[in-house]
Design a protein around this motif. Structure first.
Motif: not given
Length: 380
Positions: A78, A80, A146, A208
């Motif tokens: 995801g 980050t 996400i 994430a």
């Protein structure tokens, strides 16, 4: 755009296991049919200087992986890091160089002809705690979402290849944002600011992971911390242990909850002073393990038997030193491939000084020594 009509120059290595089974067994010190066959990639110049790449329209590492029929190793993750990034723009032209601002907000001097080199960084956009506070509010917001649907469609649970989850960077990307020198000063001048940066990076990774881990059966985790050079880490080891390592522990708890037991870290240079912190907090694999800045991979594998894994570790200097040197070096790796926990490939992007004919020799020699039918992995 990917080269859809690409014709591989080498066939896949034959085997009796799926890529997923082979990868997991090899990195868990279990018998396999043959070695996992992969490489880390190439300098940009290779795609214009190597005739085989030019003639087949190979322009990037993804195409090169298919060109050589390497075993797949996809990773998903995801957001980050910084979002949105700073806009890439040319600030000034100085003779043969452009002064640019990159996505991390750094002013950098780069060659105008675009040849691949490490930029000369001039100034960071983040120097003081006030700079960081403003950047955090604008570009490091939490609560990111996400879109799982395309990832689930691309990577079904019933697959025959390993799948990794991206665990970002706790301090390496901060080095990118502050510059090498800037981070060295900030650790002493603004330690609370640096720790707040590390904490925000950790929170973004945790967010994430919370969204991805329940929906995929991941085989490994991956991260990036380019914070070492030939003389060791650029941050004090005690700072690393007190500030960075506890964040690894938090991430590791989430990974272990979902059965992810292999976590590799991409960290160049001499990583040995950081290895105890890595191993104690869940990072048990080094990638791509640069030999010249550290040691022969066997030295560390012998020091931490059954604990440490290494992916990489084929000295690029030996790849550029002729075929006898290539053979001698690969022969020195045989006991460690045989033991398990070690997947050999070039210890960074392969540079263009390696003749392409010698590179093909290296790939063929790897298959001869580590493929199905070799002395290590006899035909079944």
């Amino acid at each position: 755009m990917s080269n859809a009509n690409l014709t591989p120059i080498r066939p896949p290595w034959p085997g009796t296991m799926t890529a997923r089974e082979r990868f997991l067994r090899q990195l868990n010190f279990q018998p396999v049919d043959r070695c996992y066959n992969m490489e880390f990639g190439y300098w940009d110049e290779n795609f214009t200087e190597w005739k085989m790449f030019r003639e087949h329209g190979i322009t990037n590492n993804e195409e090169a992986d298919r060109f050589f029929s390497f075993d797949p190793l996809p990773i998903i993750g995801g957001p980050t890091w910084m979002e949105p990034p700073f806009p890439n723009e040319i600030i000034e032209q100085r003779g043969e160089y452009n002064i640019i601002r990159n996505a991390d907000g750094l002013l950098a001097e780069v060659p105008r002809d675009g040849h691949d080199t490490i930029p000369h960084y001039l100034k960071s956009s983040i120097v003081t705690p006030d700079d960081w506070k403003r950047c955090r509010e604008e570009r490091f917001r939490t609560g990111r979402k996400i879109d799982l649907a395309p990832l689930l469609a691309q990577h079904p649970r019933e697959r025959d290849y390993p799948l990794g989850i991206w665990c970002g960077s706790m301090i390496g990307k901060i080095r990118d944002m502050l510059t090498f020198e800037g981070l060295c000063y900030a650790v002493y001048d603004y330690p609370e600011m640096v720790e707040d940066m590390v904490e925000r990076c950790c929170v973004l990774v945790e967010e994430a992971l919370d969204q991805l881990l329940p929906h995929f059966d991941f085989d490994f985790a991956a991260g990036w911390e380019d914070i070492c050079f030939k003389n060791g880490p650029i941050v004090p080891v005690d700072f690393f242990e007190q500030v960075v390592a506890p964040r690894y522990a938090r991430i590791n708890r989430k990974l272990k909850q979902y059965g992810v037991k292999i976590w590799y870290m991409d960290c160049d240079g001499d990583v040995r002073p950081l290895l105890p912190s890595f191993l104690n907090n869940g990072i048990n694999c080094l990638f791509p393990f640069e030999v010249m800045g550290c040691a022969h991979p066997g030295e560390l594998l012998d020091q931490y038997p059954g604990q440490l894994r290494i992916m990489g570790g084929v000295d690029k200097i030996q790849l550029g030193s002729g075929r006898p040197a290539i053979r001698r070096y690969l022969e020195s790796l045989v006991p460690y491939v045989e033991r398990g926990g070690f997947i050999p490939f070039c210890d960074h992007r392969c540079p263009p000084n390696v003749p392409e004919e010698d590179y093909l020799y290296y790939l063929d020699l790897k298959r001869e020594m580590f493929g199905l039918g070799s002395a290590l992995y006899p035909e079944k």
